[in-house]
Scaffold this motif. Structure first.
Motif, mmCIF file in Angstrom:
data_model
loop_
_atom_site.group_PDB
_atom_site.id
_atom_site.type_symbol
_atom_site.label_atom_id
_atom_site.label_comp_id
_atom_site.label_asym_id
_atom_site.label_seq_id
_atom_site.Cartn_x
_atom_site.Cartn_y
_atom_site.Cartn_z
ATOM 1 N N PRO A 9 0.789 -1.235 0.000
ATOM 2 C CA PRO A 9 0.000 0.000 0.000
ATOM 3 C C PRO A 9 0.822 1.287 0.000
ATOM 4 N N ALA A 10 1.881 1.362 0.774
ATOM 5 C CA ALA A 10 2.685 2.592 0.819
ATOM 6 C C ALA A 10 3.346 2.868 -0.535
ATOM 7 N N GLU A 11 3.844 1.816 -1.191
ATOM 8 C CA GLU A 11 4.442 1.987 -2.516
ATOM 9 C C GLU A 11 3.383 2.381 -3.543
ATOM 10 N N ALA A 12 2.213 1.757 -3.454
ATOM 11 C CA ALA A 12 1.121 2.092 -4.371
ATOM 12 C C ALA A 12 0.704 3.541 -4.180
ATOM 13 N N ALA A 13 0.585 3.998 -2.937
ATOM 14 C CA ALA A 13 0.208 5.386 -2.673
ATOM 15 C C ALA A 13 1.240 6.343 -3.258
ATOM 16 N N ALA A 14 2.517 6.046 -3.099
ATOM 17 C CA ALA A 14 3.568 6.911 -3.656
ATOM 18 C C ALA A 14 3.488 6.950 -5.182
ATOM 19 N N HIS A 15 3.244 5.804 -5.784
ATOM 20 C CA HIS A 15 3.136 5.740 -7.245
ATOM 21 C C HIS A 15 1.959 6.575 -7.744
ATOM 22 N N PHE A 16 0.793 6.391 -7.153
ATOM 23 C CA PHE A 16 -0.394 7.096 -7.627
ATOM 24 C C PHE A 16 -0.325 8.588 -7.313
ATOM 25 N N ARG A 17 0.297 8.955 -6.181
ATOM 26 C CA ARG A 17 0.502 10.377 -5.875
ATOM 27 C C ARG A 17 1.408 10.998 -6.941
ATOM 28 N N ALA A 18 2.464 10.286 -7.298
ATOM 29 C CA ALA A 18 3.376 10.782 -8.334
ATOM 30 C C ALA A 18 2.658 10.899 -9.676
ATOM 31 N N SER A 19 1.804 9.937 -9.994
ATOM 32 C CA SER A 19 1.059 9.983 -11.250
ATOM 33 C C SER A 19 0.215 11.245 -11.341
ATOM 34 N N LEU A 20 -0.431 11.611 -10.231
ATOM 35 C CA LEU A 20 -1.271 12.809 -10.226
ATOM 36 C C LEU A 20 -0.445 14.087 -10.365
ATOM 37 N N ALA A 21 0.833 14.031 -10.042
ATOM 38 C CA ALA A 21 1.710 15.187 -10.230
ATOM 39 C C ALA A 21 2.025 15.402 -11.707
ATOM 40 N N GLU A 72 12.104 20.158 -19.757
ATOM 41 C CA GLU A 72 13.541 20.341 -19.978
ATOM 42 C C GLU A 72 13.918 21.812 -20.097
ATOM 43 N N LEU A 73 12.951 22.665 -20.448
ATOM 44 C CA LEU A 73 13.184 24.107 -20.529
ATOM 45 C C LEU A 73 12.883 24.813 -19.205
ATOM 46 N N GLY A 74 12.450 24.060 -18.200
ATOM 47 C CA GLY A 74 12.228 24.634 -16.883
ATOM 48 C C GLY A 74 10.788 24.959 -16.533
ATOM 49 N N TYR A 75 9.820 24.454 -17.305
ATOM 50 C CA TYR A 75 8.408 24.696 -17.022
ATOM 51 C C TYR A 75 7.853 23.610 -16.119
ATOM 52 N N GLN A 76 6.888 23.980 -15.264
ATOM 53 C CA GLN A 76 6.111 23.006 -14.510
ATOM 54 C C GLN A 76 5.026 22.526 -15.464
ATOM 55 N N VAL A 77 4.873 21.218 -15.603
ATOM 56 C CA VAL A 77 3.966 20.735 -16.636
ATOM 57 C C VAL A 77 3.246 19.458 -16.221
ATOM 58 N N LYS A 78 2.003 19.364 -16.680
ATOM 59 C CA LYS A 78 1.191 18.149 -16.554
ATOM 60 C C LYS A 78 0.638 17.834 -17.943
ATOM 61 N N GLU A 79 0.276 16.591 -18.136
ATOM 62 C CA GLU A 79 -0.348 16.156 -19.385
ATOM 63 C C GLU A 79 -1.826 15.900 -19.128
ATOM 64 N N MET A 80 -2.691 16.385 -20.026
ATOM 65 C CA MET A 80 -4.126 16.143 -19.898
ATOM 66 C C MET A 80 -4.453 14.775 -20.500
ATOM 67 N N VAL A 109 4.037 29.954 -14.493
ATOM 68 C CA VAL A 109 2.668 29.442 -14.606
ATOM 69 C C VAL A 109 2.708 27.994 -15.095
ATOM 70 N N PRO A 110 2.149 27.049 -14.328
ATOM 71 C CA PRO A 110 2.118 25.656 -14.779
ATOM 72 C C PRO A 110 1.410 25.514 -16.132
ATOM 73 N N VAL A 111 1.841 24.501 -16.878
ATOM 74 C CA VAL A 111 1.325 24.225 -18.216
ATOM 75 C C VAL A 111 0.667 22.853 -18.221
ATOM 76 N N VAL A 112 -0.474 22.752 -18.912
ATOM 77 C CA VAL A 112 -1.137 21.467 -19.126
ATOM 78 C C VAL A 112 -1.135 21.227 -20.632
ATOM 79 N N THR A 113 -0.472 20.170 -21.073
ATOM 80 C CA THR A 113 -0.376 19.866 -22.503
ATOM 81 C C THR A 113 -1.421 18.837 -22.907
ATOM 82 N N TYR A 114 -1.819 18.894 -24.180
ATOM 83 C CA TYR A 114 -2.664 17.836 -24.726
ATOM 84 C C TYR A 114 -2.378 17.677 -26.207
ATOM 85 N N CYS A 115 -2.727 16.491 -26.727
ATOM 86 C CA CYS A 115 -2.658 16.209 -28.164
ATOM 87 C C CYS A 115 -3.995 15.569 -28.549
#
Length: 157
Positions: free
Chosen positions: A17-29, A111-119, A88-94
């Motif tokens: 459970p602790a490893e799963a929680a860390a994985h899913f928390r990271a996924s949401l990041a 790699e250019l220094g932006y905070q980013v998430k994928e939609m 400003v964080p960026v959310v990318t999509y294709c």
């Protein structure tokens, strides 16, 4: 005849459970859901992030998230600093789940220094969930696909 009595799902045991929680928390990041992005944009005011469409001009013209910035993946290195603020964080999509353009754009931006998430789901699921979009001809909207959004804009998760 020797048979494997463990089914394919449990052949590799679930993580503790602790490893799963860390994985899913990271996924949401790293990921944002289409309905969460839509809700944040619809709430009015500054959502605290910008949306970047990483597809081609032809795809952008066919339809894109309202208010998104058009920045094709290949142009990220040369145009990101002119279009985006690193604070400003960026959310990318294709296109959708079968396309990794948003992932490649997110990598280039990170790699250019932006905070980013994928939609997750990309433009395909934006449309399938019934959210309004813009085309070269103006605003558009399709009925929500009942398999992806039983109640328009709500995945129920």
């Amino acid at each position: 005849m020797i048979t494997d009595s463990v089914n394919p799902v449990l052949r590799v045991a679930p993580a503790p459970p602790a490893e799963a929680a860390a994985h899913f928390r990271a996924s949401l990041a790293f990921h944002a859901d289409v309905s969460d992005v839509a809700a944040a944009l619809a709430a009015g005011g500054d959502p605290g992030f910008v949306v970047v469409d990483s597809r081609s001009t032809e795809s952008w013209d066919q339809g894109h998230v309202p208010g998104a910035i058009h920045l094709p993946t290949a142009l990220v290195p040369e145009q990101a600093e002119q279009l985006l603020d690193k604070s400003v964080p960026v959310v990318t999509y294709c296109w959708g789940p079968g396309c990794n353009g948003a992932t490649r754009a997110a990598l280039a931006l990170a790699e250019l220094g932006y905070q980013v998430k994928e939609m997750l789901g990309g433009f395909e699921y934006w449309v399938r969930e019934g959210f309004a979009y813009e085309t070269w001809q103006g605003p558009a909207r399709r009925d929500a696909d009942p398999l992806t959004a039983p109640v328009a804009g709500a995945c129920g998760c």
